[in-house]
Design a protein around this motif. Structure first.
Motif, mmCIF file in Angstrom:
data_model
loop_
_atom_site.group_PDB
_atom_site.id
_atom_site.type_symbol
_atom_site.label_atom_id
_atom_site.label_comp_id
_atom_site.label_asym_id
_atom_site.label_seq_id
_atom_site.Cartn_x
_atom_site.Cartn_y
_atom_site.Cartn_z
ATOM 1 N N HIS A 102 0.845 -1.194 0.000
ATOM 2 C CA HIS A 102 0.000 0.000 0.000
ATOM 3 C C HIS A 102 0.881 1.245 0.000
ATOM 4 C CE1 HIS A 102 -3.739 2.096 0.389
ATOM 5 N NE2 HIS A 102 -3.503 2.546 1.607
ATOM 6 N N HIS A 103 0.293 2.366 -0.360
ATOM 7 C CA HIS A 103 1.028 3.621 -0.423
ATOM 8 C C HIS A 103 0.978 4.347 0.922
ATOM 9 C CE1 HIS A 103 1.571 3.284 -4.708
ATOM 10 N NE2 HIS A 103 0.270 3.161 -4.908
ATOM 11 N N VAL A 104 1.919 5.260 1.112
ATOM 12 C CA VAL A 104 1.908 6.139 2.280
ATOM 13 C C VAL A 104 1.685 7.568 1.803
ATOM 14 C CG1 VAL A 104 3.400 4.686 3.686
ATOM 15 C CG2 VAL A 104 4.429 6.411 2.202
ATOM 16 N N ARG A 105 1.303 8.426 2.733
ATOM 17 C CA ARG A 105 1.097 9.829 2.396
ATOM 18 C C ARG A 105 2.454 10.509 2.148
ATOM 19 N NH1 ARG A 105 -4.151 10.726 4.364
ATOM 20 N NH2 ARG A 105 -4.754 9.285 6.047
ATOM 21 N N LYS A 106 2.435 11.558 1.361
ATOM 22 C CA LYS A 106 3.660 12.312 1.123
ATOM 23 C C LYS A 106 4.054 13.131 2.344
ATOM 24 C CE LYS A 106 3.165 12.633 -3.894
ATOM 25 N NZ LYS A 106 3.066 13.542 -5.074
ATOM 26 N N ALA A 107 3.068 13.566 3.109
ATOM 27 C CA ALA A 107 3.352 14.368 4.301
ATOM 28 C C ALA A 107 3.899 13.479 5.406
ATOM 29 C CB ALA A 107 2.092 15.077 4.772
ATOM 30 N N ALA A 108 5.056 13.845 5.953
ATOM 31 C CA ALA A 108 5.670 13.063 7.027
ATOM 32 C C ALA A 108 4.936 13.293 8.340
ATOM 33 C CB ALA A 108 7.140 13.441 7.176
ATOM 34 N N SER A 109 5.078 12.333 9.262
ATOM 35 C CA SER A 109 4.423 12.425 10.567
ATOM 36 C C SER A 109 5.291 11.721 11.601
ATOM 37 C CB SER A 109 3.039 11.771 10.524
ATOM 38 O OG SER A 109 2.472 11.694 11.811
ATOM 39 N N GLU A 110 5.194 12.166 12.853
ATOM 40 C CA GLU A 110 5.936 11.513 13.918
ATOM 41 C C GLU A 110 5.407 10.104 14.173
ATOM 42 O OE1 GLU A 110 5.991 13.915 17.389
ATOM 43 O OE2 GLU A 110 7.133 15.553 16.459
ATOM 44 N N ASP A 111 4.107 9.903 13.952
ATOM 45 C CA ASP A 111 3.500 8.581 14.115
ATOM 46 C C ASP A 111 3.433 7.928 12.737
ATOM 47 O OD1 ASP A 111 2.055 6.315 14.615
ATOM 48 O OD2 ASP A 111 0.351 7.326 15.538
ATOM 49 N N PHE A 112 4.224 6.878 12.521
ATOM 50 C CA PHE A 112 4.299 6.293 11.189
ATOM 51 C C PHE A 112 2.965 5.690 10.747
ATOM 52 C CE2 PHE A 112 5.482 2.842 14.061
ATOM 53 C CZ PHE A 112 4.806 1.745 13.551
ATOM 54 N N LEU A 113 2.087 5.314 11.677
ATOM 55 C CA LEU A 113 0.802 4.741 11.293
ATOM 56 C C LEU A 113 -0.087 5.755 10.583
ATOM 57 C CD1 LEU A 113 -0.336 2.367 14.202
ATOM 58 C CD2 LEU A 113 0.357 1.763 11.876
ATOM 59 N N THR A 114 0.050 7.013 10.955
ATOM 60 C CA THR A 114 -0.776 8.039 10.316
ATOM 61 C C THR A 114 -0.302 8.335 8.893
ATOM 62 O OG1 THR A 114 0.568 9.863 11.190
ATOM 63 C CG2 THR A 114 -1.263 9.094 12.539
ATOM 64 N N ARG A 136 17.621 9.999 5.706
ATOM 65 C CA ARG A 136 18.692 10.814 5.137
ATOM 66 C C ARG A 136 20.067 10.349 5.594
ATOM 67 N NH1 ARG A 136 16.622 17.099 5.469
ATOM 68 N NH2 ARG A 136 14.814 16.884 4.097
ATOM 69 N N GLY A 137 20.115 9.461 6.573
ATOM 70 C CA GLY A 137 21.387 9.001 7.099
ATOM 71 C C GLY A 137 22.014 7.921 6.237
ATOM 72 N N GLN A 138 22.795 7.062 6.873
ATOM 73 C CA GLN A 138 23.515 6.037 6.140
ATOM 74 C C GLN A 138 22.604 4.924 5.657
ATOM 75 O OE1 GLN A 138 26.702 4.711 8.637
ATOM 76 N NE2 GLN A 138 27.614 6.738 8.803
ATOM 77 N N ALA A 139 21.563 4.649 6.408
ATOM 78 C CA ALA A 139 20.653 3.581 5.995
ATOM 79 C C ALA A 139 19.780 4.059 4.851
ATOM 80 C CB ALA A 139 19.775 3.150 7.172
ATOM 81 N N ASP A 140 19.480 3.146 3.934
ATOM 82 C CA ASP A 140 18.596 3.491 2.827
ATOM 83 C C ASP A 140 17.154 3.619 3.288
ATOM 84 O OD1 ASP A 140 20.264 1.676 0.141
ATOM 85 O OD2 ASP A 140 20.555 3.655 0.975
ATOM 86 N N GLY A 141 16.784 2.930 4.343
ATOM 87 C CA GLY A 141 15.413 2.989 4.813
ATOM 88 C C GLY A 141 15.273 2.493 6.233
ATOM 89 N N ILE A 142 14.205 2.911 6.882
ATOM 90 C CA ILE A 142 13.875 2.447 8.230
ATOM 91 C C ILE A 142 12.531 1.742 8.158
ATOM 92 C CG2 ILE A 142 13.500 3.090 10.633
ATOM 93 C CD1 ILE A 142 16.317 3.673 9.593
ATOM 94 N N LEU A 143 12.494 0.502 8.604
ATOM 95 C CA LEU A 143 11.264 -0.280 8.606
ATOM 96 C C LEU A 143 10.629 -0.218 9.989
ATOM 97 C CD1 LEU A 143 9.426 -2.213 6.964
ATOM 98 C CD2 LEU A 143 10.729 -4.103 7.968
ATOM 99 N N HIS A 144 9.430 0.369 10.063
ATOM 100 C CA HIS A 144 8.690 0.460 11.319
ATOM 101 C C HIS A 144 7.668 -0.675 11.356
ATOM 102 C CE1 HIS A 144 10.209 4.566 12.214
ATOM 103 N NE2 HIS A 144 10.250 4.652 10.890
ATOM 104 N N VAL A 145 7.592 -1.369 12.489
ATOM 105 C CA VAL A 145 6.732 -2.548 12.611
ATOM 106 C C VAL A 145 5.850 -2.408 13.848
ATOM 107 C CG1 VAL A 145 6.655 -5.070 12.808
ATOM 108 C CG2 VAL A 145 8.554 -3.967 11.575
ATOM 109 N N THR A 146 4.565 -2.703 13.689
ATOM 110 C CA THR A 146 3.658 -2.752 14.825
ATOM 111 C C THR A 146 2.522 -3.708 14.485
ATOM 112 O OG1 THR A 146 2.400 -1.420 16.437
ATOM 113 C CG2 THR A 146 2.130 -0.865 14.108
ATOM 114 N N GLY A 147 1.854 -4.202 15.497
ATOM 115 C CA GLY A 147 0.766 -5.142 15.249
ATOM 116 C C GLY A 147 0.217 -5.735 16.529
ATOM 117 N N ARG A 148 -0.748 -6.631 16.366
ATOM 118 C CA ARG A 148 -1.430 -7.217 17.522
ATOM 119 C C ARG A 148 -0.526 -8.139 18.322
ATOM 120 N NH1 ARG A 148 -5.531 -7.751 13.444
ATOM 121 N NH2 ARG A 148 -7.249 -6.271 13.811
ATOM 122 N N ASP A 149 0.228 -8.966 17.637
ATOM 123 C CA ASP A 149 0.996 -10.004 18.325
ATOM 124 C C ASP A 149 2.496 -9.837 18.144
ATOM 125 O OD1 ASP A 149 -1.390 -11.337 19.155
ATOM 126 O OD2 ASP A 149 -1.566 -12.189 17.146
#
Length: 231
Positions: A102-114, A136-149
């Motif tokens: 799925h896509h994410v919004r272009k506007a950044a947010s402190e809460d990645f779920l929003t 913007r740092g050395q990593a190409d990306g940051i993967l944020h994970v959350t869920g029920r279990d």
């Protein structure tokens, strides 16, 4: 090898086969047509899973192409929740993973779920939500994970063009989203808690002693106490 089904709605079939061959990936059996969830429900995918009982994963790329039109009179939240619910029922019934790209919004947010495009109904219906954000740092990306279990977490990833895959980087995300100097100091202090700035400078000859002192004095390394700095 357990087979997987990928429904790629934004890539032509031949282009997708060429992409797989480029990275020496096996071409899996695929559906030639699949109706969106509301009109066709999930019967087409269920039929494919019945024909391929060893399947372990279904990837829908992208979810927006498969969700179909929301019924009239239904709120946006309820429509999002119901659409994801079709995929969840498939996952629960067949004991497989169903991944909705799925896509994410272009506007950044402190809460990645929003940042997930749509309402909170999408993340609310899914068992696990993963949001990959460029850094913007050395990593190409940051993967944020959350869920029920699952425990909420974040991982630093680096894209490997040769394999077309993301590679998990060692250490916490902070090591890869700060400058080289601070990252080296953080790694040293983590292994040597209570280290003084002089000890850090001696252990890291590639880092100038003045840089170590300035970083510690600014509070850039919380584990180094001010008394150690003054000592």
């Amino acid at each position: 090898m357990a087979c997987r089904l990928r429904l790629s709605a934004e890539r032509r079939e031949q282009a997708w086969r060429d992409y797989l061959k480029r990275f020496s990936r096996p071409v899996q059996p695929n559906l030639t047509e699949c109706p969106p969830f509301p009109p066709g429900r999930h019967r087409a995918i269920a039929a494919w899973l019945d024909r391929n009982p060893d399947a372990r994963m279904v990837v829908i790329d992208v979810f927006a192409k498969m969700r179909g039109q929301a019924p009239q009179g239904v709120s946006a939240y309820d429509a999002d929740y119901v659409s994801v619910g079709y995929a969840k029922r498939l996952a629960d019934h067949y004991g497989i993973a169903v991944v909705l790209v799925h896509h994410v919004r272009k506007a950044a947010s402190e809460d990645f779920l929003t940042e997930v495009s749509g309402t909170n109904g999408i993340a609310g219906a899914a068992d696990v939500t993963l949001v990959l954000k460029r850094a913007r740092g050395q990593a190409d990306g940051i993967l944020h994970v959350t869920g029920r279990d699952v425990d909420e977490s974040e991982c630093a990833l680096q894209f490997q063009p040769a394999s077309g895959a993301w590679h998990l980087l060692d250490g916490p995300v902070s090591d890869h989203t700060v400058g080289d100097t601070r990252a080296a100091i953080l790694r040293h202090v983590r292994v040597n808690p209570g280290a003084k700035p002089k000890d850090i400078a001696d252990a890291l000859p590639q880092v100038a002693a003045d840089n170590v002192r300035r970083t510690c004095a600014r509070g850039g390394v919380p584990a180094v106490r001010l008394s150690h700095y003054l000592a």
